[in-house]
Design a protein around this motif. Structure first.
Motif, PDB file in Angstrom:
ATOM      1  N   GLU A 358       0.836  -1.204   0.000  1.00  0.00           N
ATOM      2  CA  GLU A 358       0.000   0.000   0.000  1.00  0.00           C
ATOM      3  C   GLU A 358       0.873   1.257   0.000  1.00  0.00           C
ATOM      4  N   LEU A 359       1.954   1.205   0.755  1.00  0.00           N
ATOM      5  CA  LEU A 359       2.884   2.344   0.792  1.00  0.00           C
ATOM      6  C   LEU A 359       3.619   2.499  -0.534  1.00  0.00           C
ATOM      7  N   GLU A 360       3.898   1.373  -1.188  1.00  0.00           N
ATOM      8  CA  GLU A 360       4.535   1.434  -2.516  1.00  0.00           C
ATOM      9  C   GLU A 360       3.621   2.122  -3.523  1.00  0.00           C
ATOM     10  N   LYS A 361       2.331   1.786  -3.467  1.00  0.00           N
ATOM     11  CA  LYS A 361       1.362   2.377  -4.395  1.00  0.00           C
ATOM     12  C   LYS A 361       1.298   3.901  -4.236  1.00  0.00           C
ATOM     13  N   LYS A 362       1.530   4.378  -2.997  1.00  0.00           N
ATOM     14  CA  LYS A 362       1.497   5.825  -2.725  1.00  0.00           C
ATOM     15  C   LYS A 362       2.847   6.492  -2.987  1.00  0.00           C
ATOM     16  N   ASN A 363       3.815   5.690  -3.460  1.00  0.00           N
ATOM     17  CA  ASN A 363       5.162   6.195  -3.726  1.00  0.00           C
ATOM     18  C   ASN A 363       5.861   6.690  -2.450  1.00  0.00           C
ATOM     19  N   ILE A 364       5.528   6.057  -1.322  1.00  0.00           N
ATOM     20  CA  ILE A 364       6.173   6.386  -0.034  1.00  0.00           C
ATOM     21  C   ILE A 364       7.470   5.597   0.110  1.00  0.00           C
TER      22      ILE A 364
END
Length: 478
Positions: A358-364
């Motif tokens: 989920e954090l990858e999808k937000k580019n975090i």
């Protein structure tokens, strides 16, 4: 004076079950002065055990091993919560030595009180909260909550390791400590040479960068140095010293120096290092003049500014506070997930992966961040517990992290994990992406406050609507 302790609520067994030689040594000592009353001997023994004795072999080997394990567990938990790895085995040994006294003070209801401890709690609230959480293995050993004074005392050890802006952990490295300190102009001393003198170092060497301060010294190390030719002009100590055999001037201060302590120290430094306190502008003029005679200066104003910052550093505490992010800066409505973990069984890793994606999808973060977390769990075990039902997963900031954020997963079915042979049921998994300079500390402290407020936290965990969970968290922070 003829006054004796005649009634005490501890027994021989209370002392002897985890100690060696204490009762016999106290008995021998008191009898030399004609005192043989059992209650007096027991009270004196209790007083000694509740004080921090350094390098005294007064506990049984089995108890020593138990406390050493607890100290290591505290350090591991602190590392997982704060993100600061403490590599020194001697730090763990020094902490375990302190925990002997903590254990006996708890056992005998002997509370340690000092105004300086209030300063620790006030000036380092995030640190104290992290240490308090890390000390849960100690609380289990005590079988009761640890007082805030004890937590503040233990926090001193970690504060001395946690000055990230200067990375002063090296001052706790005891290797060649005496040899290195022989070249120091000011010797910094505390009882064990671990906590309070390291805090002095972190403060004083910034304020007076042209003075050479020693590493943290124990009283025993100081005595050895004073018997060898050295360059010291002054001793600053947090412990009372017997000055009869010390030729150097001694200034005793509190580890958390107040305004009175600062005045005492500055007066001594002005006397022994007068060249450092010449008129500020004149000093800069003289230095620039010396540099000009030996080098070509392209930008005098920048040089002057850099010299001024180096010679007269100031702590911009307001700026530092502004850099601390609130929990709601790192959390949004989409950051909370209810996870149906039926397919995952009892495995924690797939849940961490799901939240990390989920954090990858937000580019975090990149995919490497999840690998970093799982590598830490594989190496150190599942120490990352914020409470018995909440698991905090994070790794140090790196090329895999782009921005700070928190992702929360509420599990429909608790997962059982084993931590130090104790079974814990995890209901919530949190993935934290920390800041490079601990900008996340305030947010993490606020999150811990929510989790330790069991009434509020149980309400959050029982909700089936993530929007309502978010509102409960947001209202509690505001």
């Amino acid at each position: 004076m003829g006054n004796m302790i005649v009634d005490i609520d501890i027994t021989d067994n209370d002392i002897q079950e985890s100690t060696v030689n204490v009762l016999s040594a106290v008995t021998d000592f008191t009898q030399r002065y004609g005192i043989g009353i059992k209650s007096e001997i027991l009270f004196f023994s209790e007083l000694i055990l509740c004080s921090q004795a350094d390098a005294v072999n007064y506990v049984t080997e089995s108890f020593k091993d138990k406390i050493l394990d607890v100290a290591q567990d505290i350090v591991n938990r602190y590392a997982s919560i704060s993100g600061i790895k403490i590599q020194s085995p001697k730090f763990v040994i020094a902490l375990s030595n302190h925990l002997y006294a903590s254990y006996f003070r708890s056992k005998f209801n002997f509370d340690f009180n000092s105004e300086a401890l209030s300063d620790v709690v006030h000036k380092f609230p995030e640190m104290v909260k992290f240490v308090q959480l890390s000390c849960s293995p100690l609380a289990k050993l005590f079988s009761k909550p640890i007082s805030i004074n004890e937590i503040a005392l233990i926090s001193l050890y970690f504060i001395s390791y946690d000055d990230l802006s200067d990375n002063i952990s090296h001052v706790l490295d005891r290797n060649d400590n005496i040899r290195d300190s022989l070249q120091s102009e000011v010797l910094l001393v505390c009882t064990s040479g671990v906590s309070s003198s390291a805090i002095l170092y972190s403060n004083l060497h910034k304020q007076y960068p042209l003075i050479t301060f020693s590493k943290s010294l124990s009283i025993d190390e100081l005595n050895k140095i004073l018997r060898i030719p050295n360059t010291a002009k002054l001793i600053i100590t947090t412990s009372p010293l017997n000055t009869k055999n010390i030729d150097l001037p001694v200034v005793q201060v509190k580890a958390m120096m107040d305004s009175e302590d600062h005045v005492k120290v500055e007066n001594q430094l002005r006397y022994y290092f007068p060249q450092l306190f010449i008129n500020r502008e004149k000093t800069l003029d003289n230095l620039i003049s010396i540099i000009q005679r030996n080098a070509q200066i392209k930008n005098i104003s920048n040089l002057r500014k850099d010299l001024d910052n180096y010679l007269y550093p100031t702590k911009d505490t307001v700026k530092r506070d502004k850099n601390k992010h609130n929990l709601m800066d790192l959390l949004n409505r989409s950051s909370i997930k209810i996870i149906d973990n039926l397919m995952n069984g009892t495995d924690l890793n797939p849940i961490i992966k799901e939240l990390s994606e989920e954090l990858e999808k937000k580019n975090i973060v990149t995919s490497g961040y999840c690998d970093d977390i799982l590598s830490l769990i594989d190496k150190y075990g599942p120490y990352m517990l914020l409470s018995s039902d909440t698991f905090l997963a994070h790794a140090a900031p790196s090329k895999h992290t782009r921005k700070m954020e928190i992702e929360i997963g509420i599990l429909k079915r608790p997962i059982k994990i084993s931590v130090n042979n104790i079974e814990e049921k995890i209901k919530c998994v949190i993935v934290l992406v920390p800041g490079f300079h601990h900008e996340h500390d305030k947010a993490l402290t606020q999150l811990i406050n929510i989790i330790t407020n069991r009434r509020l936290y149980d309400q959050i965990l029982s909700e089936t609507d993530t929007d309502k969970m978010y509102k409960l968290i947001k209202n509690s922070v505001q």
